[in-house]
Motif scaffolding. Sequence first.
Motif, PDB file in Angstrom:
ATOM      1  N   GLU A 149      18.613 -18.785   0.360  1.00 11.26           N
ATOM      2  CA  GLU A 149      17.651 -18.644   1.453  1.00 11.26           C
ATOM      3  C   GLU A 149      18.341 -18.681   2.810  1.00 11.26           C
ATOM      4  O   GLU A 149      17.963 -17.966   3.739  1.00 11.26           O
ATOM      5  N   ASP A 150      19.350 -19.542   2.978  1.00 15.83           N
ATOM      6  CA  ASP A 150      20.091 -19.627   4.235  1.00 15.83           C
ATOM      7  C   ASP A 150      21.433 -20.285   3.944  1.00 15.83           C
ATOM      8  O   ASP A 150      21.740 -20.630   2.797  1.00 15.83           O
ATOM      9  N   ALA A 151      22.233 -20.439   4.995  1.00 13.40           N
ATOM     10  CA  ALA A 151      23.576 -20.990   4.817  1.00 13.40           C
ATOM     11  C   ALA A 151      23.570 -22.435   4.351  1.00 13.40           C
ATOM     12  O   ALA A 151      24.565 -22.926   3.829  1.00 13.40           O
TER      13      ALA A 151
ATOM     14  N   GLN B  23      19.579 -30.317 -18.904  1.00 10.67           N
ATOM     15  CA  GLN B  23      20.203 -29.583 -17.810  1.00 10.67           C
ATOM     16  C   GLN B  23      19.448 -29.860 -16.526  1.00 10.67           C
ATOM     17  O   GLN B  23      18.214 -29.834 -16.496  1.00 10.67           O
ATOM     18  N   HIS B  24      20.195 -30.122 -15.464  1.00 12.07           N
ATOM     19  CA  HIS B  24      19.602 -30.381 -14.147  1.00 12.07           C
ATOM     20  C   HIS B  24      20.191 -29.410 -13.126  1.00 12.07           C
ATOM     21  O   HIS B  24      21.351 -28.983 -13.246  1.00 12.07           O
ATOM     22  N   GLU B  25      19.397 -29.094 -12.130  1.00  7.00           N
ATOM     23  CA  GLU B  25      19.827 -28.234 -11.041  1.00  7.00           C
ATOM     24  C   GLU B  25      19.537 -28.912  -9.706  1.00  7.00           C
ATOM     25  O   GLU B  25      18.517 -29.581  -9.549  1.00  7.00           O
ATOM     26  N   GLN B  26      20.453 -28.714  -8.754  1.00 10.20           N
ATOM     27  CA  GLN B  26      20.293 -29.288  -7.432  1.00 10.20           C
ATOM     28  C   GLN B  26      20.772 -28.289  -6.390  1.00 10.20           C
ATOM     29  O   GLN B  26      21.842 -27.688  -6.531  1.00 10.20           O
ATOM     30  N   GLU B  27      19.976 -28.112  -5.352  1.00  8.00           N
ATOM     31  CA  GLU B  27      20.370 -27.206  -4.287  1.00  8.00           C
ATOM     32  C   GLU B  27      21.551 -27.776  -3.522  1.00  8.00           C
ATOM     33  O   GLU B  27      21.714 -28.993  -3.390  1.00  8.00           O
ATOM     34  N   GLY B  28      22.396 -26.869  -3.009  1.00  5.98           N
ATOM     35  CA  GLY B  28      23.569 -27.299  -2.274  1.00  5.98           C
ATOM     36  C   GLY B  28      24.055 -26.222  -1.334  1.00  5.98           C
ATOM     37  O   GLY B  28      23.408 -25.182  -1.152  1.00  5.98           O
ATOM     38  N   ALA B  29      25.211 -26.459  -0.748  1.00  4.46           N
ATOM     39  CA  ALA B  29      25.796 -25.514   0.195  1.00  4.46           C
ATOM     40  C   ALA B  29      27.312 -25.528   0.040  1.00  4.46           C
ATOM     41  O   ALA B  29      27.915 -26.555  -0.324  1.00  4.46           O
ATOM     42  N   PHE B  30      27.948 -24.386   0.309  1.00  4.38           N
ATOM     43  CA  PHE B  30      29.392 -24.271   0.230  1.00  4.38           C
ATOM     44  C   PHE B  30      30.055 -24.877   1.472  1.00  4.38           C
ATOM     45  O   PHE B  30      29.558 -24.710   2.591  1.00  4.38           O
TER      46      PHE B  30
ATOM     47  N   GLY C  83      38.205 -15.865   1.487  1.00  5.25           N
ATOM     48  CA  GLY C  83      37.427 -16.933   0.885  1.00  5.25           C
ATOM     49  C   GLY C  83      36.317 -17.473   1.751  1.00  5.25           C
ATOM     50  O   GLY C  83      35.732 -18.508   1.420  1.00  5.25           O
ATOM     51  N   ASN C  84      35.984 -16.812   2.854  1.00  2.94           N
ATOM     52  CA  ASN C  84      34.911 -17.272   3.726  1.00  2.94           C
ATOM     53  C   ASN C  84      33.568 -16.744   3.233  1.00  2.94           C
ATOM     54  O   ASN C  84      33.447 -15.583   2.840  1.00  2.94           O
ATOM     55  N   TYR C  85      32.547 -17.605   3.268  1.00  2.00           N
ATOM     56  CA  TYR C  85      31.218 -17.203   2.808  1.00  2.00           C
ATOM     57  C   TYR C  85      30.608 -16.213   3.794  1.00  2.00           C
ATOM     58  O   TYR C  85      30.587 -16.440   5.008  1.00  2.00           O
ATOM     59  N   THR C  86      30.113 -15.085   3.254  1.00  2.00           N
ATOM     60  CA  THR C  86      29.459 -14.065   4.076  1.00  2.00           C
ATOM     61  C   THR C  86      27.998 -13.878   3.718  1.00  2.00           C
ATOM     62  O   THR C  86      27.222 -13.405   4.542  1.00  2.00           O
ATOM     63  N   GLY C  87      27.640 -14.219   2.470  1.00  2.00           N
ATOM     64  CA  GLY C  87      26.279 -13.987   2.013  1.00  2.00           C
ATOM     65  C   GLY C  87      26.021 -12.560   1.583  1.00  2.00           C
ATOM     66  O   GLY C  87      24.962 -12.253   1.032  1.00  2.00           O
ATOM     67  N   GLU C  88      26.972 -11.670   1.827  1.00  2.00           N
ATOM     68  CA  GLU C  88      26.833 -10.266   1.440  1.00  2.00           C
ATOM     69  C   GLU C  88      27.394 -10.073   0.029  1.00  2.00           C
ATOM     70  O   GLU C  88      28.570 -10.361  -0.223  1.00  2.00           O
ATOM     71  N   GLU C  89      26.566  -9.597  -0.882  1.00  2.00           N
ATOM     72  CA  GLU C  89      27.014  -9.391  -2.255  1.00  2.00           C
ATOM     73  C   GLU C  89      27.849  -8.118  -2.338  1.00  2.00           C
ATOM     74  O   GLU C  89      27.418  -7.045  -1.916  1.00  2.00           O
ATOM     75  N   ARG C  90      29.063  -8.263  -2.877  1.00  2.00           N
ATOM     76  CA  ARG C  90      29.960  -7.121  -3.047  1.00  2.00           C
ATOM     77  C   ARG C  90      30.412  -7.060  -4.496  1.00  2.00           C
ATOM     78  O   ARG C  90      30.738  -8.077  -5.110  1.00  2.00           O
ATOM     79  N   ASP C  91      30.437  -5.849  -5.055  1.00  2.00           N
ATOM     80  CA  ASP C  91      30.911  -5.657  -6.421  1.00  2.00           C
ATOM     81  C   ASP C  91      32.410  -5.896  -6.474  1.00  2.00           C
ATOM     82  O   ASP C  91      33.161  -5.458  -5.587  1.00  2.00           O
ATOM     83  N   ALA C  92      32.849  -6.598  -7.536  1.00  2.00           N
ATOM     84  CA  ALA C  92      34.264  -6.971  -7.607  1.00  2.00           C
ATOM     85  C   ALA C  92      34.727  -7.029  -9.047  1.00  2.00           C
ATOM     86  O   ALA C  92      33.929  -7.190  -9.983  1.00  2.00           O
ATOM     87  N   LEU C  93      36.015  -6.887  -9.200  1.00  2.00           N
ATOM     88  CA  LEU C  93      36.677  -7.160 -10.470  1.00  2.00           C
ATOM     89  C   LEU C  93      37.196  -8.588 -10.421  1.00  2.00           C
ATOM     90  O   LEU C  93      38.014  -8.925  -9.557  1.00  2.00           O
ATOM     91  N   PHE C  94      36.701  -9.432 -11.336  1.00  3.24           N
ATOM     92  CA  PHE C  94      37.186 -10.808 -11.461  1.00  3.24           C
ATOM     93  C   PHE C  94      38.234 -10.851 -12.568  1.00  3.24           C
ATOM     94  O   PHE C  94      38.089 -10.188 -13.601  1.00  3.24           O
TER      95      PHE C  94
END
Length: 788
Positions: free
Chosen positions: A366-368, A414-421, A760-771
């Motif tokens: 939703e946001d940074a 299993q538990h989930e928790q919201e977080g930020a990078f 390695g900086n967060y941009t929020g823009e999804e880019r296709d990549a080879l991992f």
Amino acid sequence: MQSSQSPDSTRRARPGRPLQRSAVHPATPLAAASPPCAPRWAALPAAVALALGAGLALPLQAQTAAPQQVEVVGTSPLAGLGVDRDTLPYASQVVRRGTLDAAQSDHLTDFLRRRASGMQVNDIQGSPLQADLTYRGYRASGLLGASQGLSVYLDGVRINEPFGDVVNWDMVPEFALGSLTVLPAANPSFGLNTLGGALALTTVNGLSAPGVQAELRFGSHGRRQAQAGLGQQHADGWHSWVGGSAFGEDGWRDHSKGEQALVMAKIGRQWGPTHWELSALGGRATLVGNGLVPAATHDDGEFTPDLYATRRSAVFSHPDRTRNTLGQLSFNASHKLDADSQAQALAYVRNSRRSTLNGDVADEAEDADENAALNTTATRQRGWGLAASLARRQGAHQWQLGATLDVARVSYSQHEQEGAFDASRGVLAGDEEAELSASVTGRSSNLGLYATDTWRLAPGTHLTTTLRYNRARVSNLLTTVDDDTGVLEAKPEERFTYTSVNPAVGLAQALGPTLTVFGNLARNTRVPTVIELGCADPEEPCRLPAGLQSDPYLKQVRATSLEAGLRWRPAAGQRLELTLFRNTNRDDIVFGSVSATGQLGYFQNFARTRHQGLDAGWESRHGPVSLLAGVSLLDATYQAHGVLRMGERNVLITPGTRMAGLPRQQARMGADWRLAPGWSVGADVQLLSSRGVQGNEDGLLEDGEDDIHRLRIGGYGILNLRASWQPRPGLELMLRVNNALDRRHETFGALAETVFDARGNYTGEERDALFVAPGAPRSVYAGLRLSF
């Protein structure tokens, strides 16, 4: 069987070299920027054949055929009287403790990767003790969700965990191993899940390993390791053994610290024809496996180097921690009824716990301040089992009758928790508490009855037949979040029953005192586990490690294996074994991911898959020199039409589509030379051809496009060196160099999306990549071994 992994589950892996295209397409910028790797080994079979021939030629000129030596191996979890290895209708590989020590391998799966035919390790988890081991393309993996196809036994106890059939290699007491045996194909003697083969591990006791043995190692990346064992023989046939190991490292990649501790104790008695022993095993490990990392992003077929090219040791996100604990108690007993008959019995209880903590990209950022998620799981598995067998030599027959019962209970949450990078791509927990997203309790029980007989039809001719009946029951009770209401709901309890009758028949024919040809046809089955039955609905996908749903029925996998080959002892100290094989799975169980970075997907049956190829291995000893060489060819393909969810893509599968992550060609060579009394040096080389990328099996980079882009993880060769010096009996100093040429390589690749830039900086823009899954750089270790 090949499982599809989401890059978030596969990003805990190591890469091979950055991507290569097929010859039809120009090299990518990443491939051009990277140091050249080994070629695709088009001439590999011929080269190894020449090496084998050259090695054989010299000793054949000087030696005559050697008298045949009898080596007895077990052909079921309870070995019984054992069978002459040369009468078996299939290939086998046997390794003793001395060979394990001489190899100076990091751990058991590392040894198998270096020395065993058909073995390969995809370092998808990124931790040296969380290997994804494959044998002829079948897996024994610590990765939950992988399509398991190998069974692993420790002193007769099946150690594939009931929740997913995973193998926790960090809980294997390698310091206590006396021998290991690799048996191939769909062998029904070893029960369910033995689709591609079985590994039987046997530990030492006070009779086989008396005295003190201790070892200390340390070296690169903060590695420190210690192990010790004490074996004693007491009065009136009593004996005891106790040992332990401790392991720790900082890891060569960022945020990759790990540690492990195991202890094992045994007490037993040899009393006339009766022998029994009681053993206890306990362990704890905290391992970090930061696996796949984006090597290059792509747009319209154009590739740009990304995070991996910027920093070799980088990780995609963290933390990625797994904690395992284990407690196991087992009782083994054998009694010789007479010179040709033996009865055996086994009873065990096993309790294991597993917890994971994963920092992942949020499914919907939703946001940074809420762009990530902390996903935690807790699994508890409690099992017990019984086994018994009766073996006898009777005239021309050597037969064995046996029964096994394995029961397990599983609880999972299993538990989930919201977080930020943060700036290092670590996930910091948000203000809200973690919420339960799924839980399951399950139970499984497996009953097996088997009979096997080796019949000497004529001198040099042996017919081996096996028949096994299996009855398995799997049940689960699930609680999960409803997608529409967001409320936790309990689903109806599910119960499934599976039965099967699995046969095997094989013939071994001696063509002389040193040459034997053989052939074998076998069938075996694997039933779905709790996790697979609980995550089999494409309308309600789950997370791995697993959010589970109440789901459709899955069929049991049926595997049929056919192999033929030869064994040849051309001269004293030499052995050559060659096998052609074809394994076909029907109703294979595969995992289709629906969200690469979010780990969402479901299990499904796939009509047919096939693994076929060749394994050849040669061993030779000439005075102070020991040599080995081997080659493996593998063609692993899907053999039906279908659409599988592979990471971010819907991959169109047609008959002949190759499975990703498996090299078609492998070769290994090794040599040890005793230079002088107390001095020895050695080296081994592994050569692997290129392999396909997950999510690109059909040659497409994105759904709906027409341009074909065949991506490959490049082939490579790894050289390892070792040396040892014994200044006096009982004292040995060791030195080992892994990846001596510092070859930059990768072992797995997958298409996914990244939300970070190349730094390695967060941009929020999804880019296709080879991992890719990075391979470890050069490392140097020194050690000290004591025995008295």
